[in-house]
Scaffold this motif. Structure first.
Motif, short mmCIF file in Angstrom:
data_model
loop_
_atom_site.label_atom_id
_atom_site.label_comp_id
_atom_site.label_asym_id
_atom_site.label_seq_id
_atom_site.Cartn_x
_atom_site.Cartn_y
_atom_site.Cartn_z
N LEU A 53 -44.63 -22.50 17.84
CA LEU A 53 -45.47 -22.87 16.78
C LEU A 53 -45.80 -24.42 17.03
N LEU A 54 -46.93 -24.96 17.58
CA LEU A 54 -47.48 -26.17 17.85
C LEU A 54 -48.05 -26.60 16.72
N THR A 55 -47.52 -27.80 16.38
CA THR A 55 -47.83 -28.80 15.21
C THR A 55 -48.90 -29.80 15.76
N CYS A 56 -49.16 -30.52 14.61
CA CYS A 56 -50.36 -31.38 14.88
C CYS A 56 -49.95 -32.75 15.21
N HIS A 92 -57.28 -25.56 19.23
CA HIS A 92 -57.02 -26.41 20.23
C HIS A 92 -55.61 -26.97 20.23
N ALA A 93 -54.75 -26.80 21.11
CA ALA A 93 -53.26 -27.02 20.80
C ALA A 93 -53.07 -28.45 20.19
N TYR A 94 -51.92 -28.64 19.56
CA TYR A 94 -51.52 -29.72 19.02
C TYR A 94 -52.48 -30.42 18.02
N GLU A 95 -53.62 -29.63 17.42
CA GLU A 95 -54.39 -30.07 16.45
C GLU A 95 -54.57 -29.44 15.24
N SER A 96 -53.47 -28.64 15.12
CA SER A 96 -53.57 -27.93 13.55
C SER A 96 -52.16 -27.99 13.09
N PHE A 97 -51.83 -27.95 11.78
CA PHE A 97 -50.53 -28.21 11.12
C PHE A 97 -49.47 -27.08 11.55
N GLY A 98 -50.19 -25.88 12.26
CA GLY A 98 -49.28 -24.88 12.77
C GLY A 98 -49.96 -23.73 13.31
N THR A 99 -49.98 -23.46 14.71
CA THR A 99 -50.56 -22.46 15.49
C THR A 99 -49.61 -21.72 16.24
N SER A 100 -49.70 -20.46 16.34
CA SER A 100 -48.61 -19.77 17.17
C SER A 100 -49.23 -19.61 18.33
N PHE A 101 -48.36 -20.00 19.58
CA PHE A 101 -48.70 -19.83 20.90
C PHE A 101 -47.60 -18.87 21.43
N PRO A 102 -48.03 -18.26 22.51
CA PRO A 102 -46.93 -17.32 23.27
C PRO A 102 -45.62 -18.06 23.45
N ALA A 130 -55.20 -29.24 2.20
CA ALA A 130 -53.62 -29.52 1.91
C ALA A 130 -53.61 -31.03 2.56
N PRO A 131 -52.62 -31.89 1.95
CA PRO A 131 -52.20 -32.96 2.47
C PRO A 131 -51.58 -33.07 3.70
N LEU A 132 -51.92 -34.09 4.66
CA LEU A 132 -51.59 -34.17 6.02
C LEU A 132 -49.90 -34.23 5.91
N ALA A 133 -49.42 -33.06 6.92
CA ALA A 133 -48.01 -33.20 6.97
C ALA A 133 -47.69 -33.92 7.95
N ALA A 134 -46.57 -34.97 8.19
CA ALA A 134 -46.04 -35.83 9.09
C ALA A 134 -45.39 -34.98 10.19
N ALA A 135 -46.09 -33.95 10.97
CA ALA A 135 -45.55 -33.33 11.92
C ALA A 135 -45.58 -33.83 13.22
N THR A 136 -44.60 -34.16 13.69
CA THR A 136 -44.69 -34.97 15.14
C THR A 136 -43.93 -34.28 16.15
N THR A 137 -43.43 -33.27 15.62
CA THR A 137 -42.85 -32.49 16.74
C THR A 137 -43.54 -31.32 17.82
N ALA A 138 -43.74 -31.90 19.04
CA ALA A 138 -44.44 -30.97 19.89
C ALA A 138 -44.24 -29.39 19.77
#
Length: 394
Positions: free
Chosen positions: A194-197, A180-190, A19-27
């Motif tokens: 949803l932590l973004t990249c 690894h936190a904040y290193e994927s386009f979207g990972t669920s954490f408790p 996938a193309p890189l999403a400009a996800a800057t929100t922590a």
């Protein structure tokens, strides 16, 4: 640090599943709300869910999930927070019985993946309903099993390596797949996070990849402490044979495997799947520990576009192999071919099932030989059964 002048930054920034890189800057962000029609669409496509290839080993497999917080380190991407990891443990199971199948993604992660792929998020049910082969929370098979850490590509979530994780577990390994936190386009954490990249934006702005590999190396050491220490975080930690530990990764996760081995002597063997190296080894090399480089032909053949493999090869001072796969592309070394086939998206010339089989064959054989001492002739040289694979001797 090895200076990279080719398209390595673009390779490192390749997101999961091409996938193309999403400009996800929100922590942090709340899980995305699906479109109003999603319930109907998900129901319509439920019978069309993704099916992962069946593992090849002798064991049934179980799965468990850990959330780990390293209070001794601040996150390099969001310094106001402690470093966090999400980990899936996939392992040989004794009696899976009727336990529920392990999910492929969460309901928050699936729509983000589809957005990255350019697919209607209303089809998220096909992703969350992916047919996996692990069963949740079942007891491990008796005995101690070598541990393998899997680190995904930059921007990719840990589930992008599920086909490999399940196969290794079926062969008798405990596999720790790490987000690894904040290193994927979207990972669920408790906490419904949803932590973004955030790291993706940092690299686009000039942060070198060596920051990523050093951070992941520290993540790996912390993970090993929590899995094999005096007070382990995993309820089934007694199933781990801590005397035999390996690490493999895709893209920058593969580069991180080398950095982690240089940092932590507990890691006995490592694999880089198509990742540009961002670090140079110390004069002592890896202290004689084995390493496998497995990549695409055009990019990673000797003298190919990625010069970091040529630079790193002489410094590997133990058993080593440099293999390239004809017809493979960067995302061949992940679940991308299977997912792309399902959604009718283009991928490498290699058929999806063949891509999965090749990666499983060579990575599995490497760890069988290096962590278990089993002779695996497929690593000795070219075979008629695998004509796509070239053994390079620079």
């Amino acid at each position: 640090m090895v200076k990279i002048s080719r398209a390595a930054t673009a390779v490192a920034l390749s997101l999961a599943l091409a996938a193309p890189l999403a400009a996800a800057t929100t922590a942090q962000a709340a899980p995305p709300k699906p479109p109003a029609a999603s319930t109907l669409a998900a129901s319509t496509h439920a019978a069309e869910r993704i099916e992962l290839p069946r593992p090849t080993g002798q064991y049934a497999i179980g799965a468990d999930t850990l959330h780990l917080v390293d209070h001794s380190r601040r996150d390099p991407w969001v310094p106001s927070q402690d470093r966090e990891l999400m980990v899936t443990l996939t392992y040989p199971a004794a009696h899976p019985g009727t336990a529920n199948p392990a999910p492929y993604t969460t309901s928050a992660e699936a729509p983000v993946l589809l957005k990255e792929l350019g697919i209607d998020p209303a089809r998220a049910g096909e992703v969350t309903g992916t047919r996996t082969h692990a069963r949740l929370g079942v007891r491990p098979a008796r005995g101690g099993h070598p541990l393998i850490v899997l680190s995904p590509g930059f921007g990719a979530p840990r589930y992008s390596l599920t086909t490999l994780a399940e196969d290794l577990a079926s062969r008798g390994y405990v596999v720790a797949s790490v987000d690894h936190a904040y290193e994927s386009f979207g990972t669920s954490f408790p906490g419904d996070r949803l932590l973004t990249c955030v790291a993706c934006k940092a690299m686009q702005d000039g942060t070198p990849g060596s920051v990523v590999t050093a951070t992941r190396a520290a993540d790996t050491s912390y993970l090993l402490d929590r899995l094999t220490g005096k007070h382990p975080a995993w309820r089934y930690s007694s199933a781990i044979d801590e005397r035999h530990i390996g690490m493999a990764g895709h893209s920058i996760g593969g580069a991180a495997a080398l950095a982690a081995m240089a940092r932590d002597g507990r890691i006995d063997a490592g694999v880089n799947m198509d990742g540009s190296f961002w670090d140079t080894l110390p004069p002592k090399g890896l202290g004689g520990r084995p390493f496998l480089m497995l990549g695409t032909d055009e990019m990673h053949r000797p003298g190919g576009k990625d010069k970091t493999w040529d630079a790193t090869w002489p410094a590997l001072d133990g058993w080593k192999r440099w293999l390239t796969v004809a017809g493979a592309e960067h995302m061949t070394f992940s679940d991308e071919p299977v997912v792309a086939d399902h959604f009718g998206l283009p991928h490498s010339p290699l058929p999806a099932q063949r891509s999965v089989a090749l990666i499983r064959t060579y990575v599995g054989a490497f760890f069988d030989q290096q962590l278990r001492g089993a002779d695996r002739p497929v690593l000795a040289g070219p075979t008629a059964a695998n004509p796509e694979v070239t053994f390079n001797s620079p």
